[in-house]
Design an enzyme around this catalytic site. Structure first.
Site, PDB file in Angstrom:
ATOM      1  N   GLU A 158       0.841  -1.192   0.000  1.00  0.00           N
ATOM      2  CA  GLU A 158       0.000   0.000   0.000  1.00  0.00           C
ATOM      3  C   GLU A 158       0.877   1.244   0.000  1.00  0.00           C
ATOM      4  O   GLU A 158       1.770   1.397   0.836  1.00  0.00           O
ATOM      5  CB  GLU A 158      -0.933   0.024   1.207  1.00  0.00           C
ATOM      6  CG  GLU A 158      -1.853   1.242   1.184  1.00  0.00           C
ATOM      7  CD  GLU A 158      -2.914   1.229   2.260  1.00  0.00           C
ATOM      8  OE1 GLU A 158      -3.796   2.123   2.226  1.00  0.00           O
ATOM      9  OE2 GLU A 158      -2.867   0.347   3.139  1.00  0.00           O
ATOM     10  N   GLU A 164       3.048   8.764   7.379  1.00  0.00           N
ATOM     11  CA  GLU A 164       2.757   7.424   7.883  1.00  0.00           C
ATOM     12  C   GLU A 164       3.854   6.416   7.573  1.00  0.00           C
ATOM     13  O   GLU A 164       3.854   5.321   8.132  1.00  0.00           O
ATOM     14  CB  GLU A 164       1.408   6.933   7.331  1.00  0.00           C
ATOM     15  CG  GLU A 164       0.241   7.773   7.838  1.00  0.00           C
ATOM     16  CD  GLU A 164      -1.112   7.277   7.372  1.00  0.00           C
ATOM     17  OE1 GLU A 164      -1.215   6.123   6.917  1.00  0.00           O
ATOM     18  OE2 GLU A 164      -2.089   8.058   7.440  1.00  0.00           O
ATOM     19  N   ASP A 191      -4.278   4.007  -2.987  1.00  0.00           N
ATOM     20  CA  ASP A 191      -5.284   4.571  -2.092  1.00  0.00           C
ATOM     21  C   ASP A 191      -5.437   6.041  -2.461  1.00  0.00           C
ATOM     22  O   ASP A 191      -4.477   6.813  -2.389  1.00  0.00           O
ATOM     23  CB  ASP A 191      -4.791   4.411  -0.646  1.00  0.00           C
ATOM     24  CG  ASP A 191      -5.762   4.936   0.401  1.00  0.00           C
ATOM     25  OD1 ASP A 191      -6.318   6.030   0.203  1.00  0.00           O
ATOM     26  OD2 ASP A 191      -5.925   4.271   1.438  1.00  0.00           O
ATOM     27  N   THR A 192      -6.648   6.447  -2.835  1.00  0.00           N
ATOM     28  CA  THR A 192      -6.841   7.806  -3.332  1.00  0.00           C
ATOM     29  C   THR A 192      -6.556   8.863  -2.258  1.00  0.00           C
ATOM     30  O   THR A 192      -6.130   9.978  -2.594  1.00  0.00           O
ATOM     31  CB  THR A 192      -8.262   7.998  -3.890  1.00  0.00           C
ATOM     32  OG1 THR A 192      -9.233   7.662  -2.879  1.00  0.00           O
ATOM     33  CG2 THR A 192      -8.478   7.138  -5.128  1.00  0.00           C
ATOM     34  N   TYR A 193      -6.782   8.543  -0.992  1.00  0.00           N
ATOM     35  CA  TYR A 193      -6.466   9.487   0.084  1.00  0.00           C
ATOM     36  C   TYR A 193      -4.973   9.809   0.084  1.00  0.00           C
ATOM     37  O   TYR A 193      -4.565  10.979   0.140  1.00  0.00           O
ATOM     38  CB  TYR A 193      -6.900   8.915   1.435  1.00  0.00           C
ATOM     39  CG  TYR A 193      -6.330   9.652   2.618  1.00  0.00           C
ATOM     40  CD1 TYR A 193      -6.870  10.873   3.030  1.00  0.00           C
ATOM     41  CD2 TYR A 193      -5.239   9.148   3.319  1.00  0.00           C
ATOM     42  CE1 TYR A 193      -6.337  11.555   4.115  1.00  0.00           C
ATOM     43  CE2 TYR A 193      -4.701   9.834   4.400  1.00  0.00           C
ATOM     44  CZ  TYR A 193      -5.247  11.035   4.788  1.00  0.00           C
ATOM     45  OH  TYR A 193      -4.697  11.721   5.856  1.00  0.00           O
ATOM     46  N   HIS A 217      -7.931   1.242  -2.525  1.00  0.00           N
ATOM     47  CA  HIS A 217      -8.716   1.893  -1.483  1.00  0.00           C
ATOM     48  C   HIS A 217      -9.301   3.173  -2.042  1.00  0.00           C
ATOM     49  O   HIS A 217      -8.570   4.000  -2.619  1.00  0.00           O
ATOM     50  CB  HIS A 217      -7.842   2.264  -0.282  1.00  0.00           C
ATOM     51  CG  HIS A 217      -7.732   1.198   0.749  1.00  0.00           C
ATOM     52  ND1 HIS A 217      -6.728   1.185   1.707  1.00  0.00           N
ATOM     53  CD2 HIS A 217      -8.497   0.101   1.019  1.00  0.00           C
ATOM     54  CE1 HIS A 217      -6.882   0.139   2.494  1.00  0.00           C
ATOM     55  NE2 HIS A 217      -7.949  -0.534   2.094  1.00  0.00           N
ATOM     56  N   GLU A 252     -12.636   3.078   2.302  1.00  0.00           N
ATOM     57  CA  GLU A 252     -11.965   3.220   3.591  1.00  0.00           C
ATOM     58  C   GLU A 252     -12.235   4.624   4.126  1.00  0.00           C
ATOM     59  O   GLU A 252     -11.986   5.624   3.444  1.00  0.00           O
ATOM     60  CB  GLU A 252     -10.463   3.002   3.439  1.00  0.00           C
ATOM     61  CG  GLU A 252      -9.699   3.067   4.744  1.00  0.00           C
ATOM     62  CD  GLU A 252      -8.206   2.859   4.557  1.00  0.00           C
ATOM     63  OE1 GLU A 252      -7.633   2.020   5.275  1.00  0.00           O
ATOM     64  OE2 GLU A 252      -7.610   3.534   3.688  1.00  0.00           O
TER      65      GLU A 252
END
Length: 299
Positions: A158, A164, A191-193, A217, A252
Site C-alpha cells: 500500500e 505514515e 489509495d486515493t487518500y 482503497h 476506507e
C-alpha cells in the site's frame, strides 16, 4: 507479471468496505456486527485490519463471512518496535514474525489478499529510510511472498503518505520495491487518500502500475463522505478502466465516532467526519457502483 494477470480477470470488481466503518476491534461481537452490516449494505468484500488480531476468533469469523456470501481481505501496518525497515535485527525479527502470523490469519479467514504498510511501522519517521533498512524490507518481504505463493495468496504494497511511512510514498516507489523483491505475487495497492497527498494526479500512477495493480482503497481527501471533498474520482475510475482493472475496490473511511485503540492515534483520527457508519457505507456503495458503471471499468 503472472500473479497480477491472475487478479485482473473478467469478473466484476468486488466492492468492499473497511471494517473500521463499523467497529473498532475484531472481537467476536464486533466481527459479527461488521459482517452483518457489510452484507446488509450490499458490499461484496469486508476488509479486516489485523491491528487487533489477538482478539480475533479466526474459525468463527471465517464461517460468518462465508455464510454471508462475502469475500475477505486483511491489512495491517507494523509498529516501531516490530519494524522490518529497521536496521536493528531484533526489531526486524519481531516485525517479520508479525507479518507471517498475519498472513496465516488472512489465509485462515479464507482471504487471498494480505495488504497494507507491510514494509514499515505506521507513523511519522524522523529521518529517511536507511540503505540497511531497505535491504531488510526486501529480504523480509521476499520470504513472506514466497510463503504466500504456496498458499495461493498475494501481498499488496500500500502506497502511504510521508506522515505514515518513509518507505513507499508513491506508486513509483512501490514498483521499485516490488522489482527489488522480485516475486510476482507482490502487487501494488493504491489509495486515493494517500495519492492526493503524494502523487501529481490520480491518473498517472494507475497507468504506471498497470497490470501490477492488485488492490484499491477509495477514500476522500479528508476520509469523509465520498464526493464531499475535492478528489477527481471520475478521472481515477477512467484510469482504472484504461488498464482493465478487475481487482477489489474497497471504501476506507475513519472517524472518531468509531475508536480503534492505538490505530486511531496512529492515523490521527481526531474528529468526527461522520457519525452514522451505515449511512456513510450505503452512500459509498452507491457512489462506487455508479462510477464503475459510467467509467466502463465493468464494461
Amino acid at each position: 507479471m503472472t500473479a497480477a494477470k491472475t487478479v485482473a480477470t473478467s469478473a466484476p470488481n468486488p466492492i468492499g468496505v473497511h471494517a473500521l466503518v463499523w467497529v473498532g476491534d475484531t472481537s467476536p461481537a464486533s466481527v459479527s456486527h461488521a459482517v452483518e452490516r457489510t452484507r446488509a449494505a450490499g458490499f461484496d468484500l469486508l476488509e479486516l485490519s489485523l491491528h487487533d488480531s489477538v482478539n480475533l476468533d479466526v474459525s468463527a469469523a471465517r464461517k460468518e463471512i462465508a455464510d454471508a456470501g462475502l469475500k475477505v481481505a486483511c491489512s495491517r501496518g507494523l509498529a516501531f518496535d516490530a519494524d522490518v525497515s529497521s536496521a536493528d535485527p531484533a526489531v526486524v525479527e519481531r516485525g517479520e514474525k508479525l507479518l507471517h502470523d498475519s498472513l496465516a490469519v488472512t489465509h485462515g479467514l479464507g482471504g487471498t489478499h494480505f495488504t497494507g504498510a507491510l514494509y514499515s511501522a505506521l507513523g511519522k519517521y524522523g529521518a529517511p529510510l536507511s540503505s540497511a533498512g531497505r535491504a531488510n524490507v526486501v529480504s523480509v518481504l521476499r520470504r513472506l511472498a514466497q510463503e504466500a505463493r504456496g498458499l495461493g495468496m498475494t501481498l499488496g504494497l500500500e502506497v502511504c503518505n510521508r506522515y505514515e511511512t518513509n518507505v513507499v510514498n508513491t506508486a513509483r516507489d512501490a514498483l521499485a520495491l516490488a522489482d527489488d523483491i522480485g516475486e510476482d505475487n507482490i502487487l501494488i495497492h493504491l489509495d486515493t487518500y494517500h495519492m492526493n497527498i503524494e502523487e501529481d494526479d490520480l491518473v498517472r500512477p494507475v497507468r504506471e502500475a498497470g497490470d501490477r495493480l492488485g488492490y484499491v482503497h477509495i477514500g476522500e481527501n479528508h476520509r469523509g463522505y465520498l464526493g464531499s471533498g475535492h478528489l477527481d474520482f471520475t478521472a481515477f475510475f477512467h484510469a482504472l478502466a484504461d488498464i482493465g482493472y478487475r481487482g477489489p475496490i474497497t471504501f476506507e473511511s475513519f472517524s472518531s465516532a468509531v475508536v480503534a485503540p492505538g490505530l486511531s492515534g496512529d492515523l490521527a483520527i481526531w474528529r468526527n467526519l461522520w457519525s452514522d457508519g451505515e449511512d456513510l457505507a450505503r452512500h459509498a456503495r452507491g457512489f462506487i457502483a455508479q462510477h464503475l458503471a459510467v467509467s466502463g471499468v465493468r464494461g
